[in-house]
Every structure is written in structure tokens, then in C-alpha cells.
Design a protein around this motif. Structure first.
Motif, short mmCIF file in Angstrom:
data_model
loop_
_atom_site.label_atom_id
_atom_site.label_comp_id
_atom_site.label_asym_id
_atom_site.label_seq_id
_atom_site.Cartn_x
_atom_site.Cartn_y
_atom_site.Cartn_z
N LEU A 198 27.42 40.65 32.41
CA LEU A 198 27.87 41.21 33.69
C LEU A 198 26.70 41.93 34.39
O LEU A 198 25.85 42.52 33.73
N ASN B 98 29.95 38.12 37.16
CA ASN B 98 30.01 37.59 35.81
C ASN B 98 29.10 36.36 35.74
O ASN B 98 29.37 35.35 36.38
N ASN C 164 33.89 40.40 41.10
CA ASN C 164 35.01 41.35 41.25
C ASN C 164 34.51 42.56 42.01
O ASN C 164 33.43 43.07 41.73
N SER D 19 31.54 34.41 38.88
CA SER D 19 32.55 34.96 39.78
C SER D 19 32.32 36.46 40.00
O SER D 19 31.64 37.12 39.21
N ILE E 98 30.86 43.46 40.72
CA ILE E 98 30.44 43.03 39.39
C ILE E 98 30.42 41.51 39.34
O ILE E 98 31.42 40.85 39.69
C1 NAG Z 1 37.78 40.60 37.29
O1 NAG Z 1 39.06 41.10 37.19
C2 NAG Z 1 39.93 40.27 36.42
C3 NAG Z 1 41.31 40.83 36.52
O2 NAG Z 1 41.30 42.23 36.33
C4 NAG Z 1 39.41 40.22 34.97
O3 NAG Z 1 40.21 39.38 34.21
C5 NAG Z 1 38.00 39.69 34.99
O4 NAG Z 1 37.43 39.73 33.70
C6 NAG Z 1 37.13 40.51 35.92
N1 NAG Z 1 35.83 39.89 36.05
C7 NAG Z 1 34.70 40.62 36.12
C8 NAG Z 1 33.45 39.84 36.42
O5 NAG Z 1 34.67 41.82 35.97
#
Ligand code: NAG
Ligand code: NAG
Ligand code: NAG
Ligand code: NAG
Ligand code: NAG
Ligand code: NAG
Length: 400
Positions: A144, A164, A171, A169, A162
């Protein structure tokens, strides 16, 4: 074939630049992009990608002894003031975020990746942060990377995203009480995976001290609880700055060097002990006359803080490497000789320096370990070349 390769290798000596980015992967210290002109115009932008082979000894004052490998043929994007962090399943992919490009640049995406194993660039189309520059990315946890604020339009964007690197992707953090917008700061991931944000400034009057972030109150982002707190730092307070460098040592000293404030490059060294959150002045035993730098990078390799490129006070861009021995807590020394397999003295290693939380092979060497935890932080200057029209307009009124 090997002989031919060697000739090509030895013939590459990079010239001066600044506002580039740098990451360490295994024994390779990569440098990407930046600008070869001190006015930061589009004409000076470079997509050069090359690395310094740190598996071999070298002497910083002897340019022939330094093994540079030119990978520019891989044809990466033209970007200045971008930031790079490593990620991917094997931690062998360079992710380059943000930055500015000339208007005719195709494949302009917020994130590009360079797979160092395949030696191949790709462009990542994803929904994430909007266009911005002068960010300092921070890797944490398993693949991350956090991206906070940056120079952007509107100038008030203080969101934290954040990325990934395994799923490509994004968030958006839902943390409340985010600290104010900033750019030209440095982010450091501490061993407990909290991210510390140091310095930088906001987009208001360049000559006003209050535009600069205070150095004695530092925002900390908790990547587990997704909460912000402010750390009050004791001790003498370093002068305000942007576009400086920061590294973390195994005994949890953050070492910051140089940068600039109100357009003037700095050459001072400060130590932040993150065990007790206290600043102290770094005592350099053999300071180098006139060594002030802005828009450089610094990376810890073994016990050496390798300072690369950047702008001198006279505006000329450095093509040099400077190397600081940071193995001692209380004194620092500039050295010319890079020697392999030099490690920190035992008493400077803090035993609970958490390697277990990091997704790296247990049998990797010290250098990889440092590559993950102690990533160079990328600091950049202010700009005349932003793609956003409004920002471009506003920037014209800013002096460097
Ligand atoms: C983004 O949020 C989703 C749902 O809360 C979670 O499953 C996922 O791991 C998160 N991804 C990152 C990159 O933090
Ligand atoms: C390499 O070093 C030599 C000797 O100091 C110097 O004359 C030469 O200009 C340097 N080359 C480059 C490309 O910096
Ligand atoms: C580095 O590689 C690029 C692309 O192959 C080439 O154009 C450039 O001349 C090389 N730089 C030097 C200094 O050899
Ligand atoms: C760049 O963009 C063009 C047109 O969208 C596309 O065909 C090409 O594959 C892209 N290049 C890379 C390296 O992604
Ligand atoms: C502004 O900051 C600089 C560097 O930290 C300091 O030397 C100077 O005294 C400050 N000026 C004011 C008016 O506070
Ligand atoms: C600028 O300063 C650097 C560092 O002191 C020095 O090496 C360089 O020769 C200077 N350049 C000019 C054009 O004065």
C-alpha cells in the motif's frame, strides 16, 4: 556481448537535474525524470531513467568509478516533480505518482509503473486523486502507498488516498481532521507504519512564514485506525522549508537535509529522534563549503545517506553525489568512498524495528530491508509549468 555492455555502461554519466525522484531496489538506486533547467520550464523536462549500481564500491569524486546504467530506452513518461515509491508482489515495481508533463505528452496518467524485472513501463488508468504535484508518497503495509495533498487546484485539497499496488486500485481515506493542504513536504513511514509528514508549504504568499508548515508540530497518519494526530516535537526547531530530503535510520532517526525557503537553498542537517520525538541539530564534522541543495533526493544505502542532484544556491544544477556517513548518532561526516557491506553499529539497531509486518522475503539482505523502510523522499520546487490553466496563471505570480 558483456564487453559491449560494459562500454555502454561506462559511457553514461548523468548531467545536472532537480525535481527528479529516486528509489532503492536491491542494489540499484534508480533515478527518474526531473528537470535539467533551473527555471523548471517544459524544455528542461527529462524522462531519463537510470540507476546507480550500489553492489560495487565507488568514489564520488571519480565519475569513472561510478557505475551508472542508462535505462532511458524503456521510454517512460516525461514528468517533473513526480514522486516514486516501490510496490507490487515482489517489491520490484516503481510506481510514479503525479507531477507535471508538457501539454503534448500522450499517455498522461496520474500513476505510471516501471517493472524493474521486465524493464517495462505501463500506464495505469484508475480513478483516484486528481492531477497534482509535489507529493511525497509513503509506502506502508503490504503493497500500500499513501498519497497526501500536493500542489493542486483548488489549493485546499488535503485528502489522503491509499493506492493498492497489488490490485492497482484506490481508496479515499475517510479520516476526519486532516491537516491543512501542503506540498513540497517529506513523508516518512515509521516502523509502526504510522506516516509522519514533515515541512512543506501551502499555496499562499511565498515570502510569508505562515505559508510554511511548522516544523515543531508534525501530522501523523495512523494507517491502521485511519486517524490523524499532531505530534508535538521538542528541542530546537529547524527552520521552515520545502523541497528538502528525509531518510529514516534503523534506530529511528529521521535525518533531514537542505531544501529551500523563500527561494533560498539550505545546507543544514537536522535529526528527529522519533523514539522521543525530539529535534536536534546534526553535527557535521567536515562540512563542505557552499553545499546547499534544493530539489535533490536522499536515500539511505547501508550507512550512507546518498544525496543526489538538486539545485545549488547559484542556480546551477548538481550532477554530483554527496555521501554522508550517518552511522553515528551524534556526529555526521561527508565521505567520498562508498564501501559495500558496511552496517550500522549494533547499538544503533532498535530490536523491535518491525520487519515482520512488511511483505518482504525473510531472507532478503539488509539493503532490501532498508529499501522498504527507508525510502528516499522526494522534494520538489515550485513551478511554472502546471497543466491546470488556473494554477498556471497563479503560479506565474510566484517567484522561486
Ligand atoms: C478499500 O476499502 C475496501 C472496503 O473497505 C477494502 O476492502 C480494501 O481493502 C481497501 N483498499 C485499500 C487499497 O485500502
Ligand atoms: C568526469 O570527471 C572529470 C575529472 O574530474 C571531468 O573532467 C569530467 O568533466 C567529468 N565528466 C562529466 C561528464 O561530468
Ligand atoms: C541514454 O539512453 C537514451 C535512450 O537510449 C539515449 O538517447 C541517451 O543518449 C543515453 N544517454 C547517454 C548519456 O548515453
Ligand atoms: C499510449 O496511448 C496509446 C493511445 O491511447 C496506446 O495505443 C498505447 O498503447 C499507450 N502506450 C502505453 C505504453 O501504454
Ligand atoms: C521566518 O522563518 C525563518 C526561518 O525559520 C526565521 O529565521 C525568521 O525569523 C522568521 N521570520 C518571522 C518574521 O517570524
Ligand atoms: C555553483 O555552485 C556550485 C557549488 O558551490 C559550484 O560547484 C559551481 O561551479 C557553481 N556554478 C557556477 C556557474 O558558478
Amino acid at each position: 556481448m558483456a564487453g559491449k555492455t560494459n562500454i555502454l555502461i561506462l559511457s553514461f554519466i548523468p548531467n545536472g537535474r532537480w525535481a527528479h525522484s529516486s528509489v532503492l531496489i536491491d542494489n540499484k538506486l534508480y533515478f527518474k525524470g526531473g528537470n535539467k533547467l533551473s527555471d523548471n520550464s517544459n524544455e528542461g523536462l527529462t524522462n531519463e531513467l537510470f540507476y546507480l549500481d550500489v553492489s560495487k564500491p565507488f568514489t564520488t569524486t571519480d565519475n569513472v568509478s561510478i557505475t551508472w546504467i542508462n535505462l532511458t530506452y524503456t521510454d517512460g513518461p516525461l514528468k517533473g516533480e513526480a514522486t516514486s515509491c516501490i510496490g507490487g508482489k515482489n517489491n520490484d515495481i516503481i510506481f510514479e505518482f503525479g507531477g507535471y508533463s508538457p501539454p503534448n505528452q500522450t499517455n498522461q496518467t496520474f500513476v505510471n509503473q516501471f517493472d524493474t524485472s521486465k524493464q517495462q513501463w505501463s500506464y495505469i488508468e484508475s480513478v483516484g486523486p486528481g492531477y497534482r504535484q509535489d507529493i511525497s508518497c509513503a509506502k506502508f503495509s503490504s503493497g500500500l502507498i499513501a498519497i497526501f495533498s500536493g500542489l493542486s487546484d483548488p489549493y485546499t485539497i488535503n485528502d489522503l488516498w491509499i493506492f493498492n499496488t497489488l490490485t492497482l486500485s484506490w481508496n479515499l481515506s475517510n479520516a476526519v481532521n486532516s491537516p491543512p493542504q501542503r506540498f513540497g513536504y517529506c513523508a516518512i513511514t515509521l516502523p509502526n507504519e504510522n506516516i509522519l509528514y514533515i515541512g512543506g508549504r501551502k499555496f499562499t504568499d511565498f515570502y510569508d512564514n505562515s505559508s510554511y508548515m511548522p516544523m515543531n508540530i508534525l501530522p501523523l497518519y495512523n494507517t491502521k485506525s485511519h486517524m490523524w494526530t499532531n505530534m508535538n516535537i521538542s528541542g530546537p526547531i529547524p527552520p521552515i522549508r520545502t523541497l528538502f530530503s528525509a531518510i529514516l535510520t534503523p534506530d529511528r532517526r529521521v535525518i533531514i537535509f537542505g531544501g529551500c525557503a523563500k527561494g533560498v537553498p539550505l545546507g543544514d542537517l537536522w535529526i528527529l529522534d522519533t523514539v522521543v520525538f525530539q529535534w536536534s541539530i546534526g553535527r557535521i564534522l567536515n562540512s563542505i563549503e557552499g553545499l546547499v541543495l534544493c530539489g535533490h533526493t536522499a536515500t539511505l544505502v547501508e550507512i550512507y545517506m546518498i544525496v543526489a542532484f538538486g539545485s545549488f544556491v547559484n542556480g546551477s544544477l548538481s550532477s554530483k553525489l554527496f555521501m554522508l556517513d550517518v552511522s553515528q548518532k551524534d556526529s555526521y561526516r561527508w565521505v567520498n568512498e562508498f564501501t559495500t557491506n558496511v552496517t550500522f553499529p549494533n547499538n544503533t539497531i532498535i530490536s523491535d524495528f518491525k520487519i515482520s509486518n512488511l511483505s518482504i522475503g525473510a531472507i532478503t539482505g539488509c539493503v532490501i530491508f532498508l529499501a522498504i523502510l527507508i525510502i528516499a523522499v522526494f522534494c520538489y520546487r515550485t513551478y511554472k509549468n502546471l497543466r491546470h490553466k488556473q494554477l498556471q496563471e497563479a503560479i506565474k505570480n510566484m517567484s522561486i
